[in-house]
Design a protein around this motif. Structure first.
Motif, PDB file in Angstrom:
ATOM      1  N   ASN A  64       8.941  11.465  -0.269  1.00 27.04           N
ATOM      2  CA  ASN A  64       8.835  10.963   1.088  1.00 27.04           C
ATOM      3  C   ASN A  64       7.568  10.889   1.603  1.00 27.04           C
ATOM      4  O   ASN A  64       7.270  10.609   2.712  1.00 27.04           O
ATOM      5  N   ILE A  65       6.670  11.196   0.464  1.00 23.31           N
ATOM      6  CA  ILE A  65       5.195  11.009   1.194  1.00 23.31           C
ATOM      7  C   ILE A  65       4.584   9.688   0.912  1.00 23.31           C
ATOM      8  O   ILE A  65       5.062   8.805   0.157  1.00 23.31           O
ATOM      9  N   LYS A  66       3.886   9.157   2.000  1.00 20.16           N
ATOM     10  CA  LYS A  66       3.310   7.802   1.820  1.00 20.16           C
ATOM     11  C   LYS A  66       2.997   7.034   0.856  1.00 20.16           C
ATOM     12  O   LYS A  66       3.349   5.898   0.358  1.00 20.16           O
ATOM     13  N   ILE A  67       2.114   7.838  -0.198  1.00 23.19           N
ATOM     14  CA  ILE A  67       1.751   7.371  -1.455  1.00 23.19           C
ATOM     15  C   ILE A  67       2.801   6.737  -2.188  1.00 23.19           C
ATOM     16  O   ILE A  67       2.572   5.960  -3.186  1.00 23.19           O
ATOM     17  N   SER A  68       3.962   7.416  -2.238  1.00 23.06           N
ATOM     18  CA  SER A  68       5.187   7.118  -3.069  1.00 23.06           C
ATOM     19  C   SER A  68       5.477   5.600  -2.860  1.00 23.06           C
ATOM     20  O   SER A  68       5.844   4.959  -3.809  1.00 23.06           O
ATOM     21  N   ASP A  69       5.792   5.291  -1.724  1.00 19.27           N
ATOM     22  CA  ASP A  69       5.811   3.810  -1.116  1.00 19.27           C
ATOM     23  C   ASP A  69       4.683   2.930  -1.715  1.00 19.27           C
ATOM     24  O   ASP A  69       4.984   1.685  -2.322  1.00 19.27           O
ATOM     25  N   VAL A  70       3.624   3.264  -1.415  1.00 19.43           N
ATOM     26  CA  VAL A  70       2.486   2.618  -1.668  1.00 19.43           C
ATOM     27  C   VAL A  70       2.414   2.240  -3.329  1.00 19.43           C
ATOM     28  O   VAL A  70       2.246   0.895  -3.827  1.00 19.43           O
ATOM     29  N   ILE A  71       2.651   2.980  -4.202  1.00 20.28           N
ATOM     30  CA  ILE A  71       2.769   3.086  -5.561  1.00 20.28           C
ATOM     31  C   ILE A  71       3.930   2.165  -6.081  1.00 20.28           C
ATOM     32  O   ILE A  71       3.856   1.309  -6.776  1.00 20.28           O
ATOM     33  N   GLN A  72       5.059   2.408  -5.371  1.00 23.97           N
ATOM     34  CA  GLN A  72       6.270   1.360  -5.810  1.00 23.97           C
ATOM     35  C   GLN A  72       6.008  -0.006  -5.554  1.00 23.97           C
ATOM     36  O   GLN A  72       6.218  -0.923  -6.141  1.00 23.97           O
ATOM     37  N   ASN A  73       5.257  -0.210  -4.292  1.00 27.38           N
ATOM     38  CA  ASN A  73       4.857  -1.469  -4.017  1.00 27.38           C
ATOM     39  C   ASN A  73       3.839  -2.306  -4.793  1.00 27.38           C
ATOM     40  O   ASN A  73       3.834  -3.446  -5.175  1.00 27.38           O
ATOM     41  N   GLN A  74       2.807  -1.544  -5.122  1.00 25.07           N
ATOM     42  CA  GLN A  74       1.498  -1.999  -5.379  1.00 25.07           C
ATOM     43  C   GLN A  74       1.351  -1.986  -7.062  1.00 25.07           C
ATOM     44  O   GLN A  74       0.913  -2.761  -7.639  1.00 25.07           O
ATOM     45  N   VAL A  75       2.182  -0.782  -7.533  1.00 27.58           N
ATOM     46  CA  VAL A  75       2.086  -0.749  -9.197  1.00 27.58           C
ATOM     47  C   VAL A  75       3.488  -1.274  -9.767  1.00 27.58           C
ATOM     48  O   VAL A  75       3.254  -2.152 -10.924  1.00 27.58           O
ATOM     49  N   TYR A  76       4.580  -0.980  -9.050  1.00 22.78           N
ATOM     50  CA  TYR A  76       5.805  -1.297  -9.658  1.00 22.78           C
ATOM     51  C   TYR A  76       6.104  -2.451  -9.303  1.00 22.78           C
ATOM     52  O   TYR A  76       7.516  -3.108  -9.511  1.00 22.78           O
TER      53      TYR A  76
END
Length: 227
Positions: A64-76
């Motif tokens: 639920n921390i914002k960085i998780s969405d960032v990683i999902q979108n930008q790295v994966y």
């Protein structure tokens, strides 16, 4: 780098900084991402067990921390991911795994990673003398490629280690009996498949992994690293 120098003095294998060129074939350091909120969550809400390791594949508080969405979108590239953690007091490397898809580790404490290459597996066996050891400082995030053999981090202090683990969603979850058969792919992958998207080789003396069904294919010493 006093700690790294100390680790090299007390061990008989070389330990490289993860920033070294030696790491290039195993993965890359992720820069430009702010993991501080996730690091604080780990320090405030997760414990290091008294013995062994604790692995949680999916931790809602991290996801639920914002960085998780960032990683999902930008790295994966938008693919679903799971964000969990591994905390523990491991100091041995007597097992290796790999996945189809990169794994991201974020060092919540300093720790070591022992890494190999999938192409070094011969007839379902891997010589752990081919592995290399890397030291990560707190806050370092690395993406390990799907061709990289790895397992749990190793501690560099008595109290143990904490680490965030990010993987494609569903990785390291149980297989049904029908899914776990040697006919599921090429021979090596059918034999080594232990859980969903998790192929494992264990040292014959790594009894917990062997009891789970891991293939006893590691050649060499049941190796411990000191700190």
């Amino acid at each position: 780098m006093e700690l790294l120098e100390h680790l090299n003095r007390v061990n008989d294998v070389r330990i490289y900084p993860v920033e070294s060129e030696e790491f290039a074939s195993y993965g890359r350091i992720l820069t430009g991402f702010d993991f501080e909120e996730a690091l604080r969550y780990m320090e405030e809400h997760t414990e290091i067990p008294e013995a062994g390791n604790r692995y949680v594949a999916s931790e809602p508080g991290l996801e639920n921390i914002k960085i998780s969405d960032v990683i999902q979108n930008q790295v994966y590239g938008g693919m679903p991911i799971q964000v969990g953690y591994c905390n523990g007091k491991n100091s041995t490397y007597n097992g290796f795994e790999y996945h189809k898809g990169s794994e991201i580790n974020v060092a919540v404490t300093d720790f070591m990673l022992v890494l190999g290459h999938t192409w070094e597996i011969k007839d379902n066996h891997y010589d752990n003398r081919d592995a290399k050891v890397f030291f990560l400082k707190r806050g370092t995030a690395v993406e390990m490629y799907q061709t990289t053999l790895h397992l749990s981090p190793l501690r560099v202090r008595e109290e143990g280690f904490r680490g965030i683990v990010i993987l494609p969603k569903g990785t390291n979850t149980p297989l049904s009996p029908e899914e776990r058969t040697p006919e599921n792919g090429e021979d090596r992958e059918g034999v080594l498949l232990l859980q969903r998207n998790k192929w494992v080789i264990a040292h014959p003396e790594r009894e917990p992994l062997i009891r789970q069904g891991a293939f006893p294919g590691i050649i060499g010493e049941n190796k411990e690293l000191f700190f």
